[in-house]
Enzyme design. Structure first.
Site, PDB file in Angstrom:
ATOM      1  N   ILE A 167       0.756  -1.372   0.043  1.00  0.00           N
ATOM      2  CA  ILE A 167      -0.006   0.021  -0.016  1.00  0.00           C
ATOM      3  C   ILE A 167       0.945   1.160   0.031  1.00  0.00           C
ATOM      4  CG2 ILE A 167      -1.830   1.301   1.216  1.00  0.00           C
ATOM      5  CD1 ILE A 167      -2.836  -1.545   2.438  1.00  0.00           C
ATOM      6  N   ASP A 214      11.902   2.637   5.936  1.00  0.00           N
ATOM      7  CA  ASP A 214      11.231   1.203   5.811  1.00  0.00           C
ATOM      8  C   ASP A 214      12.437   0.246   6.046  1.00  0.00           C
ATOM      9  OD1 ASP A 214       8.513  -0.262   4.104  1.00  0.00           O
ATOM     10  OD2 ASP A 214      10.127  -1.449   4.842  1.00  0.00           O
ATOM     11  N   GLY A 267       8.449  -5.058   3.219  1.00  0.00           N
ATOM     12  CA  GLY A 267       8.335  -4.348   1.703  1.00  0.00           C
ATOM     13  C   GLY A 267       9.305  -4.733   0.682  1.00  0.00           C
ATOM     14  N   LEU A 309       2.421   3.949   7.747  1.00  0.00           N
ATOM     15  CA  LEU A 309       1.992   2.673   7.373  1.00  0.00           C
ATOM     16  C   LEU A 309       2.938   1.647   8.007  1.00  0.00           C
ATOM     17  CD1 LEU A 309       1.360   4.923   4.687  1.00  0.00           C
ATOM     18  CD2 LEU A 309       0.415   2.821   3.875  1.00  0.00           C
ATOM     19  N   THR A 352       6.370  -3.972  17.257  1.00  0.00           N
ATOM     20  CA  THR A 352       6.326  -3.168  16.034  1.00  0.00           C
ATOM     21  C   THR A 352       5.075  -2.258  16.008  1.00  0.00           C
ATOM     22  OG1 THR A 352       7.489  -5.017  15.046  1.00  0.00           O
ATOM     23  CG2 THR A 352       6.696  -3.086  13.495  1.00  0.00           C
ATOM     24  N   TYR A 396      -3.373  -8.843  16.883  1.00  0.00           N
ATOM     25  CA  TYR A 396      -3.255  -7.612  15.759  1.00  0.00           C
ATOM     26  C   TYR A 396      -4.243  -6.589  15.731  1.00  0.00           C
ATOM     27  CZ  TYR A 396      -2.752  -5.921  10.976  1.00  0.00           C
ATOM     28  OH  TYR A 396      -2.738  -5.213   9.973  1.00  0.00           O
ATOM     29  N   LYS A 408      -3.444  -2.655  17.038  1.00  0.00           N
ATOM     30  CA  LYS A 408      -3.931  -1.711  15.998  1.00  0.00           C
ATOM     31  C   LYS A 408      -4.916  -0.615  16.923  1.00  0.00           C
ATOM     32  CE  LYS A 408      -1.927  -1.655  11.975  1.00  0.00           C
ATOM     33  NZ  LYS A 408      -1.020  -0.661  11.610  1.00  0.00           N
TER      34      LYS A 408
END
Ligand code: UDP
Length: 344
Positions: free
Chosen positions: A23, A42, A47, A85, A104, A163, A167
């Site tokens: 994304i 990053d 990625g 992101l 993370t 997860y 978030k």
């Protein structure tokens, strides 16, 4: 004020964390096209460097852990906008390594929000987008999911739910920074996002099905295939992000972001076979075989999009068939020797 052609406004300075992800890379492409000057941070954990242009005079790539990069950038750099992101993404990855996922997702967001408080040109808070997930709803209390719904998670003995919880903590943190420190932060809860460049190794259904369809292998539908999802093209998804960030009326708020066109996973498999003219058969695989015994899949997930429609008039534009064809093209390209190369 009329812009002075002799002295055009300087490009917006934008920080994108996780900018080499599926994304993130689409967002970077959109922002480059808008004329922004972009810094991507990053650590290439999921990625891929080649998701971004190799060279671009308005793109700087920093390969580093986010906290280290922020410490270095904190010495004098300012930004007009920040898009956060960077995350441990996908339920599968999280089930495999919950510690990494929690550290993370929460640890880096704490650092990022603290950073954002002093990074504007004036030394104040910077407009910031925090990317969250529809997993925040957990099992959900009703369908479609609305931003102010209650959330229901499974027990802490089941790693899958960490997860969504991690978030949710990110969202609490962003909201608290918005209230306490006037951080102009926007939160988006992404629903199933698909498109060219997405890889299937983290379990995502569309690239897995498209790959099987292209290779003529059976498409493996988990469970009875009656579970439903809404798939939105990533290019539509990223188009909403700068609009939300640029609109002060959206700051301090949470938005669902995705498509609200629901289809079953069995229908998805059939649509992919039909769209690509594939000879693949479709077979069902029990959840206990696909994941682990006791795995609990979400039966139905659909966003209520009333809030984002009212705020910025955003609508998903691309059809699923169009996206499927583009995903297939990107997989074929990846396989072709000329477009190959290292995965990172
Ligand atoms: N799924 C499937 N076959 C696959 C991968 C996924 O049937 O090879 C199913 C999965 O069980 C879920 C849906 O497709 O019901 C969407 O899965 P994905 O991991 O893409 O996203 P989720 O909505 O689960 O986060």
């Amino acid at each position: 004020m009329t812009p002075d052609p002799a002295n055009p406004a300087p490009p917006r300075r934008v920080l994108v964390t996780g900018g080499t992800g599926f994304i993130g890379a689409h967002l970077v492409r959109l922002l480059l096209a808008r004329g922004d000057e972009i810094t991507v941070v990053d650590n290439l954990s999921t990625g891929r460097r080649r998701n971004l242009p190799e060279r671009h005079d308005r793109l700087r790539f920093i390969e580093a852990d986010l906290s280290d990069a922020l410490a270095a950038l904190g010495r004098g750099e300012y930004f007009d906008e920040i898009y956060h992101l960077a995350a441990a993404v996908g339920v599968k990855l999280v089930v495999d390594d919950p510690i990494l996922a929690i550290e993370t997702n929460i640890g880096r967001t704490i650092d990022l929000l603290r950073f954002a408080l002093t990074r504007s040109a004036e030394g104040g808070p910077t407009r910031t987008l925090v990317v969250s997930s529809s997993e925040v709803y957990g099992k959900g209390v009703r369908n479609p999911f609305s931003e102010d719904d209650d959330v229901v998670y499974g027990p802490t003995t089941v790693a899958r739910w960490c997860y969504g919880c991690s978030k949710a903590v990110d969202e609490y943190l962003a909201m608290a920074h918005a209230r306490k420190h006037a951080l102009p932060a926007v939160i988006v809860r992404l629903f199933n996002t698909v498109g060219p460049g997405q890889v299937g190794e983290y379990g995502m259904v569309v690239p897995r099905f498209v790959r099987a369809a292209l290779e003529g292998r059976p498409i493996e539908v988990y469970g009875d295939g009656g579970q439903t999802r809404c798939f939105c093209d990533v290019r539509d998804i990223v188009s909403a992000m700068p609009r939300l960030v640029g609109d002060p009326a959206c700051h301090g708020r949470v938005f669902n972001l995705g498509s609200d066109r629901s289809l079953s996973i069995l229908e998805l498999a059939q649509t992919i076979v039909r769209t690509l003219g594939s000879t693949s058969s479709v077979r069902t695989v029990p959840y206990s075989e696909a994941y682990a015994p006791g795995f609990e899949d979400l039966r139905d997930r659909r966003p209520n999009l009333a809030r984002i429609r009212a705020a910025i008039g955003w609508e998903p534009r691309r059809t699923l068939e169009e996206t499927i064809r583009d995903v297939a093209a990107s997989i074929r390209e990846e396989k072709a020797p000329a477009g190959g190369g290292p995965s990172r």
